[in-house]
Design an enzyme around this catalytic site. Structure first.
Site, PDB file in Angstrom:
ATOM      1  N   LYS A 228     -67.481  20.932 -31.171  1.00 41.05           N
ATOM      2  CA  LYS A 228     -68.162  19.649 -31.267  1.00 41.05           C
ATOM      3  C   LYS A 228     -69.663  19.817 -31.481  1.00 41.05           C
ATOM      4  O   LYS A 228     -70.299  18.994 -32.162  1.00 41.05           O
ATOM      5  CB  LYS A 228     -67.874  18.801 -30.031  1.00 41.05           C
ATOM      6  CG  LYS A 228     -66.416  18.349 -29.934  1.00 41.05           C
ATOM      7  CD  LYS A 228     -65.981  17.534 -31.159  1.00 41.05           C
ATOM      8  CE  LYS A 228     -64.587  16.964 -31.004  1.00 41.05           C
ATOM      9  NZ  LYS A 228     -64.171  16.113 -32.146  1.00 41.05           N
TER      10      LYS A 228
ATOM     11  N   TYR B  78     -63.618  23.758 -27.442  1.00 37.00           N
ATOM     12  CA  TYR B  78     -63.887  22.353 -27.762  1.00 37.00           C
ATOM     13  C   TYR B  78     -65.390  22.092 -27.799  1.00 37.00           C
ATOM     14  O   TYR B  78     -65.909  21.460 -28.723  1.00 37.00           O
ATOM     15  CB  TYR B  78     -63.221  21.454 -26.732  1.00 37.00           C
ATOM     16  CG  TYR B  78     -63.325  19.979 -27.027  1.00 37.00           C
ATOM     17  CD1 TYR B  78     -62.409  19.358 -27.864  1.00 37.00           C
ATOM     18  CD2 TYR B  78     -64.331  19.196 -26.458  1.00 37.00           C
ATOM     19  CE1 TYR B  78     -62.492  17.997 -28.135  1.00 37.00           C
ATOM     20  CE2 TYR B  78     -64.420  17.841 -26.723  1.00 37.00           C
ATOM     21  CZ  TYR B  78     -63.498  17.244 -27.563  1.00 37.00           C
ATOM     22  OH  TYR B  78     -63.598  15.906 -27.831  1.00 37.00           O
TER      23      TYR B  78
END
Length: 252
Positions: free
Chosen positions: A160, A156
Site C-alpha cells: 500500500k 500489505y
C-alpha cells in the site's frame, strides 16, 4: 447509501475492479446510478451476477477474472470499447498480519501481485485511451497502512505504500496530458475482505494499538462517495493526492 448526484457520470465509462463486493461494489453501484457506464470486474462470478441483478436497467458490463491476469485486462479493454474515462482500482487482499520475520514468499508475491501489479497493468492499459481523449481519472485504493507501519503485516503495508508511490508517479508523468491519479486511504471498513490474524507476535504488537486509536468501521458506501468524487469532474483540480477516509485515524 450516501446521497448520489444525478447524472454526474452520464456519458462516462468507468472501470471498477473488485466490483463484486464491498467498496468496489458500492463504487460500481454509485457510478451506474449516477448515469455512468460501468465495466465491473471481479474474481467471483456469482458476485457479478448479483451486481447485474441489482443494476438491472443500468449500463453495466461484467468481466470475471483475476485482476493480475493479462487475459482479464484484455477482456476489460474489449468490454470498455474505445474509451475509458475513469478507473477505480479497488481489488485488494490482506496478508494475515505477518511481520517481517514470519512472512513467506508466496504471501509477499501474491499480495504485491493483487494490490500493486494488477493496478499498474490495468492503469497502463487504459492510459493510452485517456491520453488520446485528453482526459481521464484513476483512483487507487491505498489504505491507512500506506500512512503508517502499525496497521497490517509487512506485505500489505509495503504494497500500500507502493500504491501511493505509483499513484503519484502517474500524476506526475501524465498530469500534463490531462490525466489525474489520486488515492483513497481507508481505515477500518465493514466489508467481507478476509483479514485473519496469522501471527501471535503481530497480535501482541498491533492489537493493543488498534484498540486505542482505530475509529469505528466505515461503510463501503462512505468509501464509494470519496472514490467517485475523485473520479468525477468535481475534483478537477486534484491530482496526486492521498485522501484519508478513515474517521480521523490518520490524525492520531
Amino acid at each position: 447509501m450516501t446521497d448520489t448526484t444525478a447524472g454526474r457520470f452520464t456519458g462516462s465509462t468507468v472501470v471498477v475492479t473488485g466490483a463484486g463486493s464491498g467498496i468496489g461494489r458500492a463504487t460500481a453501484v454509485r457510478i451506474a446510478r449516477e448515469g455512468g457506464r460501468v465495466v465491473a470486474t471481479d474474481v467471483v462470478a456469482d458476485r457479478l451476477d448479483d451486481l447485474r441483478t441489482e443494476l438491472d436497467g443500468h449500463d453495466l458490463e461484467t468481466v470475471v477474472g483475476d485482476v493480475t491476469a493479462q487475459e482479464t485486462i484484455d477482456a476489460v479493454l474489449v468490454a470498455a470499447g474505445d474509451r475509458v474515462d475513469g478507473l477505480a482500482n479497488v481489488a485488494g487482499i490482506m496478508d494475515r498480519f505477518l511481520p517481517p520475520t514470519e512472512v513467506d514468499d508466496a504471501t509477499w508475491e501474491r499480495v504485491f501481485s493483487v494490490n500493486l501489479t494488477g493496478p499498474m497493468r490495468l492503469t497502463r492499459a487504459v492510459l493510452p485511451l485517456m491520453i488520446a481523449a485528453g482526459k481521464g481519472s484513476v483512483v487507487n485504493v491505498a489504505s491507512e497502512a500506506a500512512l503508517r507501519g502499525s496497521t497490517a503485516g509487512v506485505a500489505y503495508t509495503s504494497s500500500k505504500h507502493a500504491v501511493v508511490g505509483f499513484t503519484r508517479s502517474v500524476a506526475f508523468f501524465h498530469g500534463p496530458q490531462g490525466i489525474r491519479a489520486n488515492a483513497v486511504a481507508p481505515g477500518a471498513v465493514a466489508t467481507n475482505i478476509e483479514a485473519p490474524m496469522g501471527s501471535e507476535y503481530a497480535a501482541g504488537r498491533i492489537g493493543p494499538i488498534s484498540q486505542l486509536i482505530v475509529p469505528a468501521a466505515a461503510s463501503a458506501d462512505q468509501l464509494a462517495a470519496a472514490i467517485t468524487w475523485l473520479l468525477s469532474d468535481g475534483s478537477a483540480n486534484v491530482n496526486g493526492v492521498v485522501l484519508p477516509s478513515d474517521g480521523g485515524w490518520s490524525v492520531v
